[in-house]
Write a protein that holds these residues in place. Structure first.
Motif: not given
Length: 978
Positions: A220, A229, A231, A238
């Motif tokens: 993370s 975030s 993505y 990430t």
């Protein structure tokens, strides 16, 4: 967390106590987002052991032993020494003894930060009678190579200091290291740390990273305390390549995460901090870098434009008191390159000799990327106890990869005069293939933060974040490629191979026929996907007596809310080529074709011809329908809401601190998508899932001496599956016998869970130098695995169903993963072996050995698993070397990364393969022309590192693919204005 820092001569002359007092919370925030030391810290007696030495070094030792930060005018300590001190006493008394007779006095002391200023005139006056209000930095001395580096060093801690004063195992890259190397993005920055692997270069850039062998979705990431975030796909990986390197102030990798860090971190948590307007005590600094590049393997997608990098930042205080700060940044990267590859499908025995079989080919991947980024951050300091910030990031990445192949398909019986490592091929089918991918990512990130210190010294932190992420993908896939009806070669094909090389060469010039002889007769898949994320994040934290400088009982608690809302629209379709086939001459500018030489193509021409002449392709149910929900993919909407709380209790004493805590997370996931039934017809399905996780942690450190530190940590983390894990895919083969394949996942797939252990011994010496030795382990469970079953459907078609689910055992044998490793690191920014007259040389060297193994299952192809095999899943060795040299106006910085081979193992050892990587070498050299101008030369992947895929369990089998990525050299300038 504590540190001591000398200030530069010119910056010290402009110190203003009022300005520093207003910036005190920022300096503490830079060290840690959530921990603030109480005023009472300096009232407690401490043990001091400071030997006789230079006054500046003694003050830095004092800061570390007293648990404070200290600033002092650097020009007043030059040439001065202190007799040292030893014993237990209050820090204020110890400081008074150290600075006695030095002409310094305490200007500010709040128990956390001490500011020294010119006091009584020293015995040897060195301060001018008149001092200008503001002055440009002089050419730096020591290990800093530019005025900007001098500003960075005097404003913040070195990476060694951050590592030393952290509360658990971790490593940090600071702005100083970022400035010194050709770092394009956050992935490059992270790859400078131990155990972090950057992937092979694409278009002259690094995209994702892997930490301690685990995949990129196992880590993370956050920036300024807000979860990142952005993505790029359906996983929780990430897009670190989106974040420009020069927007980053620090990047810290914590490998055994504490309860206040994100739990979706089986490999690590990566915490970025961004540049701010109140860095360097609010000094106004503008920095512009412009570099033009040239690639050794130039691609053909750039339109004749050279690679270009432009990045500019400005930061500084907007008022005289340093209460308002502004930071601005803009970045443009235009990159392009070509990857060349030689490959073979496999090898087989023929006449007692190993000979190539399948497709022998040469391939080219032409890539082009453009990254546009911008940031703005506003900081407010209404009072010494309250600080607020707001920031906005715009990140965009437009990436095109164009694949071209030229292959000859053969069988083992076609080999002529085969020897142990070579031979000839007399017959084969010639084919020219093409493909294109074109993802485009656009992110808008807004973040707000508040830090408040109560009158009692407690800390309150609030963070809010919103991320809007848009990803479009428009791939074109040509199944089968363009082939000719004849299978004869105009000339024999000579081949040679060993464990590190692979080559194919026709005897003489080998024309492969007329361009119009090659036709595409198969299916073309045209993708058009749109992914949209709306992600929200909120957190609130409270800390009491919880910093590394505090003694006694401390508490830290917090709550967080994380949401992800993703929608995907699949507008792709499949089209069959015309009955007579699509001629290569109609989509390529090539006038002739040569054996094993890829040719150009025009994707737009392919689409135009298919629009006019193409035939509809049948969907999974055999229906000719232009339905987005076909074998290419399905539309879906998914959401994930995670609410959590954590608590940490800690106890600190003079030599150490121990902490324990829990992180409890409640996860709720929903998914709406179109799934196929047994006939291939789609209907809407709804899935939802809810589960809890309680994750304990225990960690601490002990200072055996002022230089020797011991650490140990145990934490539990997880890696949540992708939101789309329930998706079913149905593919029907119309070959004889007909086969219908269905692949999908358990809609209630659980996260991979990991128990993590870390221990280290760290020895600190000199000025920000250290040597560390660590050991680590990870035990993983609930690993997803695929199993298959085979049946005959009512319509008589053989149906193979592949199902992915969490598997814990097969026939009583456990399914698991485990990581065991050792890490050694050495860093010294100023090696004493080099005489001062020859300049300064700094070094950072690290090596990580790890053994990452997972269980592989047998079965597949319609057979359920019955057995498991423990196989290697990551490279064993990671070596990193960084050298920083400067002398006068010249500076040079070198970074080398070498990893051992990457295994790709399955249950069957005969299918095992390894990929060997050459060394990645990056270089930056510069010449300081003036205080404002520096000339730069940078090189990335200077050795044109090769990647060699090998067959065989030992890693020394024959090569079946050799790739070269190309090097890129940049030249330009850096202009810095103060």
């Amino acid at each position: 967390m504590v540190w001591g820092k000398a200030r530069s001569d010119m910056e010290a002359k402009t110190m203003k106590p009022g300005a520093f007092a207003s910036r005190t919370p920022l300096l503490a925030l830079f060290v840690t987002l959530t921990m603030l030391a109480p005023t009472a810290a300096l009232a407690q007696a401490r043990d001091f052991d400071i030997p006789p030495r230079a006054l500046g070094e003694a003050l830095n030792l004092f800061a570390g032993q007293a648990g404070v930060q200290i600033f002092f005018p650097g020009h007043l300590v030059v040439g001065r020494r202190t007799p040292g001190l030893k014993g237990r006493m209050e820090p204020r008394l110890a400081l008074a003894k150290l600075i006695a007779g030095a002409g310094l006095e305490v200007a500010q002391d709040d128990g956390r930060i001490i500011i020294l200023r010119v006091g009584a005139r020293p015995a040897e006056p060195v301060v001018a009678k008149t001092r200008p209000r503001r002055s440009k930095p002089q050419r730096p001395q020591g290990d800093t190579a530019s005025p900007l580096e001098e500003v960075i060093v005097t404003a913040g801690m070195r990476s060694a200091d951050l590592k030393r004063h952290g509360d658990t195992v971790g490593d940090t890259v600071t702005q100083l290291e970022i400035q010194r190397l050709p770092n394009l993005d956050a992935s490059d920055v992270l790859a400078r740390l131990p155990g972090v692997r950057r992937n092979e270069t694409q278009s002259g850039e690094s995209r994702y990273v892997q930490i301690r062998g685990l995949n990129n979705a196992a880590a993370s990431q956050s920036i300024d305390g807000v979860l990142l975030s952005d993505y790029v796909n359906s996983s929780h990986a990430t897009s670190t390549e989106l974040l420009p390197a020069y927007f980053i102030k620090t990047a810290t990798v914590t490998t055994t995460v504490t309860p206040d860090l994100d739990e979706n971190a089986n490999s690590a948590h990566v915490a970025f901090t961004s540049i701010t307007g109140l860095d360097s005590q609010g000094r106004r600094v503008g920095d512009l870098r412009v570099l033009a590049g040239a690639a050794s393997r130039a691609g053909e997608l750039g339109g004749g434009l050279r690679p270009l990098r432009i990045v500019g930042t400005w930061r500084g205080a907007l008022d005289q008191d340093g209460r308002i700060g502004l930071a601005l940044g803009a970045n443009l990267d235009r990159l392009e390159s070509r990857q060349d590859a030689v490959s073979v499908t496999g090898y087989d025995q023929s006449g007692g000799r190993l000979v190539p079989i399948g497709a022998l080919g040469r391939g080219e991947t032409h890539t082009r990327t453009e990254r546009r980024s911008a940031m703005i951050r506003l900081d407010l300091r209404p009072s010494p106890r309250l600080s607020l910030f707001g920031e906005y990031f715009f990140l965009q990445h437009d990436f095109i990869a164009d694949q071209r192949t030229a292959t000859v398909s053969i069988v083992a019986g076609e080999a002529i005069d085969a020897t142990a490592g070579g031979g000839q091929i007399g017959a084969g089918a010639v084919n020219y293939g093409f493909g294109r991918s074109h993802p485009k990512l656009t992110d808008h990130i807004v973040q707000l933060g508040v830090n408040y210190e109560t009158p009692g010294g407690d800390a309150v932190l609030v963070r809010l974040g919103v991320t809007h992420n848009r990803v479009t993908a428009q791939p074109i896939t040509l199944s089968g490629g363009f082939s000719a009806p004849s299978a004869l070669l105009s000339r024999p094909l000579v081949y040679a191979f060993d464990h590190g090389a692979l080559s194919f060469m026709p005897l003489g010039v080998a024309p492969a026929g007329d361009v119009s002889d090659y036709r595409l007769a198969s299916k073309v898949t045209i993708g058009d996907a749109l992914n949209r994320d709306q992600n929200y994040f909120a957190r609130a934290d409270y800390a009491h007596n919880a910093s590394a400088a505090d003694e006694g009982l401390g508490v830290k608690v917090g709550v967080q809310l994380k949401t992800q809302d993703r929608s995907t629209i699949q507008r792709g379709l499949s089209v069959l080529a015309p009955m007579a086939g699509l001629q290569l001459s109609s989509v390529s500018a090539a006038t002739s074709v040569t054996l094993l030489e890829p040719v150009t193509w025009d994707p737009a021409a392919v689409l135009d011809h298919l629009a006019l002449e193409g035939r509809p392709a049948p969907d999974g149910g055999g229906l000719y329908a232009r339905d987005p929900a076909d074998g290419f993919g399905q539309n879906f909407n998914g959401s994930e809401v995670i609410a959590l709380g954590y608590g940490i209790a800690s106890y600190g004493w003079t030599r150490g601190r121990i902490s324990g805590g829990l992180r409890a997370a409640h996860t709720h996931r929903e998914l709406d998508e179109y799934d196929p039934d047994s006939t291939g017809r789609y209907s809407l399905s709804h899935y939802q899932q809810t589960y809890w996780h309680v994750l304990p942690s225990l960690y601490g450190y002990y200072d055996v001496t002022s230089a020797l530190k011991l650490r140990a940590a145990m934490t539990k983390t997880l890696e949540r599956p992708a939101i789309t894990s329930a998706g079913r895919r149905l593919i029907t083969s119309y070959d004889a016998p007909a086969t219908r394949s269905i692949s999908y996942s358990n809609p209630y797939l659980m996260p991979i869970r990991s128990t993590n252990y870390d221990a280290s011994v760290e020895y600190y010496y000199g000025r920000s130098a250290y040597l560390s030795l660590g050991a680590f382990a990870k035990d993983l469970r609930d690993i997803p695995a695929a199993s298959s079953s085979q049946t005959i459907a009512p319509d008589g078609v053989r149906e193979v169903t592949t199902y992915t689910s969490n598997v814990r055992e097969v026939n009583g044998k456990k399914v698991f993963g485990r990581v065991r490793g050792v890490e050694v690191a050495w860093s010294n920014p100023r090696l004493s072996v080099l005489p001062q007259a020859l300049g300064n040389l700094g070094v950072t060297l690290s090596y990580v050995y790890l053994d990452y193994r997972v269980t592989a299952l047998n079965g597949g192809g319609g057979v359920a698993p019955t057995d498991v095999r423990l196989v290697a899943a990551a490279p064993h060795g990671f070596a990193n070397l960084s050298l920083a040299y400067n002398r006068g106006p010249f500076a040079a910085n070198l970074a080398v990364q070498k990893i051992s081979s990457l295994p790709t193992f399955t249950y069957d050892p005969t299918n095992d393969r390894r990929t060997a990587y050459g060394a990645l070498v990056d270089l930056q050299a510069s010449w300081q022309v003036s205080r404002a101008l520096r000339l730069l030369v940078e090189g990335r992947n200077l050795l044109d590192d090769g990647e060699i895929d090998r067959a065989g369990v030992t890693g020394y089998g024959p090569a079946y693919q050799v790739r070269r990525n190309g090097r890129t050299v940049w030249a330009g300038f850096q202009m810095t204005l103060f």
